[in-house]
Scaffold this active site. Structure first.
Site, PDB file in Angstrom:
ATOM      1  N   LYS A  35       0.829  -1.223   0.000  1.00 39.63           N
ATOM      2  CA  LYS A  35       0.000   0.000   0.000  1.00 39.63           C
ATOM      3  C   LYS A  35       0.854   1.260   0.000  1.00 39.63           C
ATOM      4  O   LYS A  35       0.396   2.340  -0.351  1.00 39.63           O
ATOM      5  CB  LYS A  35      -0.950   0.007   1.196  1.00 39.63           C
ATOM      6  CG  LYS A  35      -0.266   0.054   2.545  1.00 39.63           C
ATOM      7  CD  LYS A  35      -1.284   0.148   3.669  1.00 39.63           C
ATOM      8  CE  LYS A  35      -0.568   0.134   5.001  1.00 39.63           C
ATOM      9  NZ  LYS A  35      -1.421   0.190   6.145  1.00 39.63           N
ATOM     10  N   LEU A  38       7.831   0.593  -1.872  1.00 42.64           N
ATOM     11  CA  LEU A  38       8.597  -0.659  -1.832  1.00 42.64           C
ATOM     12  C   LEU A  38       9.709  -0.538  -0.791  1.00 42.64           C
ATOM     13  O   LEU A  38      10.327   0.522  -0.674  1.00 42.64           O
ATOM     14  CB  LEU A  38       9.257  -0.905  -3.193  1.00 42.64           C
ATOM     15  CG  LEU A  38       8.428  -1.527  -4.295  1.00 42.64           C
ATOM     16  CD1 LEU A  38       9.273  -1.654  -5.550  1.00 42.64           C
ATOM     17  CD2 LEU A  38       7.911  -2.891  -3.866  1.00 42.64           C
ATOM     18  N   GLY A  40       9.379  -1.109   2.559  1.00 45.36           N
ATOM     19  CA  GLY A  40       8.841  -1.079   3.926  1.00 45.36           C
ATOM     20  C   GLY A  40       9.559  -0.110   4.838  1.00 45.36           C
ATOM     21  O   GLY A  40      10.233   0.825   4.380  1.00 45.36           O
ATOM     22  N   CYS A  42      12.153  -0.510   6.783  1.00 49.58           N
ATOM     23  CA  CYS A  42      13.622  -0.564   6.742  1.00 49.58           C
ATOM     24  C   CYS A  42      14.167   0.450   5.732  1.00 49.58           C
ATOM     25  O   CYS A  42      15.008   1.283   6.053  1.00 49.58           O
ATOM     26  CB  CYS A  42      14.079  -1.974   6.394  1.00 49.58           C
ATOM     27  SG  CYS A  42      15.823  -2.070   5.989  1.00 49.58           S
ATOM     28  N   GLY A 180      13.479   6.284  25.763  1.00 53.05           N
ATOM     29  CA  GLY A 180      13.795   4.918  25.338  1.00 53.05           C
ATOM     30  C   GLY A 180      15.265   4.788  24.960  1.00 53.05           C
ATOM     31  O   GLY A 180      15.716   5.411  24.002  1.00 53.05           O
ATOM     32  N   ALA A 269      10.892   6.359  21.446  1.00 52.25           N
ATOM     33  CA  ALA A 269      11.410   5.115  20.839  1.00 52.25           C
ATOM     34  C   ALA A 269      11.397   4.035  21.912  1.00 52.25           C
ATOM     35  O   ALA A 269      12.425   3.675  22.471  1.00 52.25           O
ATOM     36  CB  ALA A 269      12.830   5.339  20.313  1.00 52.25           C
ATOM     37  N   ASP A 311       8.649  -8.829  11.208  1.00 49.37           N
ATOM     38  CA  ASP A 311       8.214  -8.072  12.388  1.00 49.37           C
ATOM     39  C   ASP A 311       6.821  -8.450  12.870  1.00 49.37           C
ATOM     40  O   ASP A 311       6.465  -8.153  14.009  1.00 49.37           O
ATOM     41  CB  ASP A 311       8.217  -6.565  12.077  1.00 49.37           C
ATOM     42  CG  ASP A 311       9.621  -5.987  12.064  1.00 49.37           C
ATOM     43  OD1 ASP A 311      10.586  -6.764  12.150  1.00 49.37           O
ATOM     44  OD2 ASP A 311       9.749  -4.747  11.954  1.00 49.37           O
ATOM     45  N   HIS A 454      47.393  -7.735   8.768  1.00 48.18           N
ATOM     46  CA  HIS A 454      47.903  -6.642   9.591  1.00 48.18           C
ATOM     47  C   HIS A 454      48.097  -5.397   8.725  1.00 48.18           C
ATOM     48  O   HIS A 454      48.633  -5.516   7.623  1.00 48.18           O
ATOM     49  CB  HIS A 454      49.246  -7.044  10.208  1.00 48.18           C
ATOM     50  CG  HIS A 454      49.885  -5.946  10.997  1.00 48.18           C
ATOM     51  ND1 HIS A 454      49.396  -5.561  12.233  1.00 48.18           N
ATOM     52  CD2 HIS A 454      50.934  -5.132  10.729  1.00 48.18           C
ATOM     53  CE1 HIS A 454      50.138  -4.565  12.688  1.00 48.18           C
ATOM     54  NE2 HIS A 454      51.085  -4.287  11.795  1.00 48.18           N
TER      55      HIS A 454
HETATM   56  P1  NAI Z   1      13.813  -1.321  21.653  1.00 41.81           P
HETATM   57  O1  NAI Z   1      12.926  -2.430  22.099  1.00 41.81           O
HETATM   58  O2  NAI Z   1      15.146  -1.584  21.090  1.00 41.81           O
HETATM   59  O3  NAI Z   1      14.040  -0.302  22.887  1.00 41.81           O
HETATM   60  C1  NAI Z   1      12.983   0.335  23.564  1.00 41.81           C
HETATM   61  C2  NAI Z   1      13.551   0.840  24.894  1.00 41.81           C
HETATM   62  O4  NAI Z   1      12.607   1.699  25.497  1.00 41.81           O
HETATM   63  C3  NAI Z   1      13.830  -0.269  25.902  1.00 41.81           C
HETATM   64  O5  NAI Z   1      15.130  -0.124  26.386  1.00 41.81           O
HETATM   65  C4  NAI Z   1      12.771  -0.053  26.983  1.00 41.81           C
HETATM   66  O6  NAI Z   1      13.232  -0.409  28.279  1.00 41.81           O
HETATM   67  C5  NAI Z   1      12.548   1.440  26.888  1.00 41.81           C
HETATM   68  N1  NAI Z   1      11.249   1.915  27.368  1.00 41.81           N
HETATM   69  C6  NAI Z   1      10.044   1.317  27.201  1.00 41.81           C
HETATM   70  N2  NAI Z   1       9.071   2.108  27.714  1.00 41.81           N
HETATM   71  C7  NAI Z   1       9.677   3.217  28.215  1.00 41.81           C
HETATM   72  C8  NAI Z   1       9.221   4.407  28.854  1.00 41.81           C
HETATM   73  N3  NAI Z   1       7.908   4.619  29.071  1.00 41.81           N
HETATM   74  N4  NAI Z   1      10.128   5.333  29.238  1.00 41.81           N
HETATM   75  C9  NAI Z   1      11.462   5.140  28.993  1.00 41.81           C
HETATM   76  N5  NAI Z   1      11.953   4.040  28.394  1.00 41.81           N
HETATM   77  C10 NAI Z   1      11.066   3.093  27.996  1.00 41.81           C
HETATM   78  O7  NAI Z   1      12.888  -0.470  20.652  1.00 41.81           O
HETATM   79  P2  NAI Z   1      13.255   0.713  19.656  1.00 41.81           P
HETATM   80  O8  NAI Z   1      14.541   1.345  20.016  1.00 41.81           O
HETATM   81  O9  NAI Z   1      12.030   1.559  19.620  1.00 41.81           O
HETATM   82  O10 NAI Z   1      13.447  -0.037  18.283  1.00 41.81           O
HETATM   83  C11 NAI Z   1      12.310  -0.716  17.701  1.00 41.81           C
HETATM   84  C12 NAI Z   1      12.735  -1.913  16.890  1.00 41.81           C
HETATM   85  O11 NAI Z   1      13.410  -1.512  15.728  1.00 41.81           O
HETATM   86  C13 NAI Z   1      13.626  -2.843  17.657  1.00 41.81           C
HETATM   87  O12 NAI Z   1      12.997  -4.087  17.723  1.00 41.81           O
HETATM   88  C14 NAI Z   1      14.906  -2.905  16.890  1.00 41.81           C
HETATM   89  O13 NAI Z   1      15.378  -4.214  16.779  1.00 41.81           O
HETATM   90  C15 NAI Z   1      14.546  -2.322  15.522  1.00 41.81           C
HETATM   91  N6  NAI Z   1      15.662  -1.492  15.057  1.00 41.81           N
HETATM   92  C16 NAI Z   1      16.839  -2.064  14.732  1.00 41.81           C
HETATM   93  C17 NAI Z   1      17.913  -1.296  14.360  1.00 41.81           C
HETATM   94  C18 NAI Z   1      19.218  -1.946  14.066  1.00 41.81           C
HETATM   95  O14 NAI Z   1      19.266  -3.137  13.868  1.00 41.81           O
HETATM   96  N7  NAI Z   1      20.340  -1.215  14.025  1.00 41.81           N
HETATM   97  C19 NAI Z   1      17.822   0.155  14.256  1.00 41.81           C
HETATM   98  C20 NAI Z   1      16.559   0.652  14.669  1.00 41.81           C
HETATM   99  C21 NAI Z   1      15.530  -0.154  15.035  1.00 41.81           C
END
Ligand code: NAI
Length: 474
Positions: A35, A38, A40, A42, A180, A269, A311, A454
């Site tokens: 929708k 392309l 998503g 990411c 977060g 976040a 996801d 190295h």
């Molecule tokens: P996350 O699950 O990594 O972190 C969320 C954080 O927020 C946690 O540490 C949690 O304890 C905290 N939290 C929750 N509620 C809160 C509150 N009310 N107040 C303060 N802290 C709170 O989720 P995030 O960073 O939003 O990322 C989402 C998804 O996207 C993840 O599953 C991640 O794997 C993916 N992602 C991956 C990336 C990568 O591989 N480099 C880059 C960006 C996202």
């Protein structure tokens, strides 16, 4: 009229487009329904835009530090609008790569919003009206949406998700509060601190990146503080209030005290969760559990021949996990052998080890795969741990990127690698070797057979192996 397909895929993110290209490669008549754009989340709003902004800020930071390499630069500045142009051009290039893949695979790309009915009938509504398709098999790959916590003031215009924040073309970020301290929180804090924002990072858990090794959390916290980011863990955000000067005040509780910090913008976040509400019609037999499709081992949902990947079902919301799920399901449908695995049972052991690399694009980068020492302990596994500090690595000395370490975890009796945590420049490129080693149950001896050139950052892997072999069993 209902068009018949061997496979219908709903959602063209990394899971969906990988599934479509693979299925077409196996000769299946395939439809891919999207929708939006392309690629998503990411490609359009997540990984690629964030990494483009990180790349731009890394160049800015390097230029500001050019004098240490004997380079004179008169004036270094940045233009957020032009950074956005570079980012948008990168995103566009990714999208056109996916478009080429889909076109050359002869997949039918259908634009519109899909709804799954019983008997695998998919209703697609879009600009050209409504049409119906029927799939022998259907894959749901509709991704996840940011979680918006129930905090008073969370819907104020100054409060945004990473999707909105990464689109900003105007500088309103003198003071940024990030709620977060997970993956998105630490990456965005890194971007804006490098551009000169005064960043406050508020994390509810006792440490940043709570799912990773505590040593990574500690070193990251120190590194962010070194960049003048105000990191506060174990806090509860209570309210966000608008002020008359256009800023907001963020009220939070820390160890029983009520505190307040000012912000021009606030990033939320705190995680992502699947949103299946629009995708499943009332007569659809896909059952949900905590908002996620209920799946069995092979990603089969409760409706026959309907699969859910990426996801929508995974706790590890990573593009490469979605692509691996896609490959797994399609290879199974095609009766072919599997090319990738998410877990492995190492030789002579009775534990299931994850082989999914996690990469975080902070400065320095962080990457991990397999078990941490604490996780190995949960399985009563005796381990030897090896540590190599990047401060004495030759390449790190040359590039002045001496922050961080490599930590390797070996099962104590067979010396099989079961985990790696890397925090240093290029960690995200180095983790591949460790993932390959874990997926193939390589031992310290086998990992030492080939030399590492190295000077390279990888030499620290050799040092960590040697350290583990002379270390004690824990
Ligand atoms: P996350 O699950 O990594 O972190 C969320 C954080 O927020 C946690 O540490 C949690 O304890 C905290 N939290 C929750 N509620 C809160 C509150 N009310 N107040 C303060 N802290 C709170 O989720 P995030 O960073 O939003 O990322 C989402 C998804 O996207 C993840 O599953 C991640 O794997 C993916 N992602 C991956 C990336 C990568 O591989 N480099 C880059 C960006 C996202």
């Amino acid at each position: 009229m209902t068009d018949q397909y061997d496979l219908i895929i709903i959602g063209a993110g990394p899971g969906g487009y990988t599934a479509a290209a693979r299925a077409a490669g196996f000769g299946m008549k395939t439809a891919l329904i999207e929708k939006g754009e392309l690629g998503g989340a990411c490609v359009n709003t997540g990984c690629i835009p964030a990494k483009a902004m990180l790349q731009a800020t890394a160049v800015y930071k390097d230029l500001k530090q050019a004098a240490r390499f004997g380079i004179t630069v008169d004036r270094v500045g940045f233009d957020l609008k032009r950074m956005q142009e570079y980012k948008n051009a990168s995103v566009k290039e990714f999208r056109s790569m996916i478009r080429d893949l889909i076109d050359s695979s002869k997949v039918d790309l259908i634009r519109g919003e899909a709804k799954l009915h019983r008997e695998n009938v998919v209703e697609v509504s879009g600009g050209d009206g409504t049409r119906f398709l029927k799939g022998t098999n259907v894959i749901l790959a509709t991704g996840a949406q940011p979680v918006i916590p129930d905090i008073p003031g969370i819907h104020l215009p100054q409060v945004m998700t990473s999707r909105q924040l990464l689109k900003a073309g105007e500088w309103n970020f003198d003071r940024l509060v990030v709620i977060g301290g997970g993956v998105i929180g630490v990456e965005v804090a890194t971007i804006f601190a490098a551009l000169g924002s005064k960043v406050t990072l508020l994390e509810r858990a006792p440490r940043l990146l709570e799912t990773m090794d505590p040593m990574i959390s500690d070193e990251l916290e120190e590194s962010l503080r070194h960049r003048e980011i105000d990191v506060r863990c174990g806090v509860e955000v209570m309210a966000i209030k608008e002020r008359s000067d256009g800023r907001v005040s963020v009220n939070f509780r820390e160890h029983g005290s009520w505190l307040e910090t000012l912000a021009d913008r606030v990033l939320v976040a705190v995680g992502r969760r699947p949103d299946m509400s629009g995708v499943l019609a009332d007569d659809c037999g896909v059952k949900l559990e905590n908002g996620r499709p209920l799946v069995k081992g092979t990603y089969r949902t409760t409706q026959e021949n309907v699969f859910a990947i990426g996801d929508t079902v995974s706790k590890m919301r990573l593009a490469h996990v979605a692509a691996a799920h896609a490959a797994y399901v399609v290879e199974r449908l095609a009766g072919a052998g599997h090319t990738m695995q998410l877990t492995v049972v190492p030789n002579g052991m009775y534990v299931v080890l994850p082989v999914v690399p996690t990469c975080i694009y902070t400065d320095p980068e962080i990457a991990a795969v397999g078990f941490t020492e604490d996780e190995a302990r949960i399985y009563n596994m005796k381990v030897k741990c090896g540590h190599a500090d990047m401060s004495v690595n030759g390449k790190a000395i040359l590039t002045r990127k001496q922050e961080g370490f490599i930590r390797l975890i070996f099962e104590a009796y067979t010396n099989t690698l079961v985990g790696a945590q890397i925090m240093c420049n290029r960690a995200t490129d180095m983790i591949g070797e460790m993932a390959t080693a874990i997926a193939n149950s390589l031992t310290a001896g086998q990992l030492s057979m080939a030399m590492r050139a190295h000077p390279t950052y990888s030499e620290a892997i050799t040092n960590a192996i040697e350290d583990a072999l002379k270390g004690e069993v824990v």
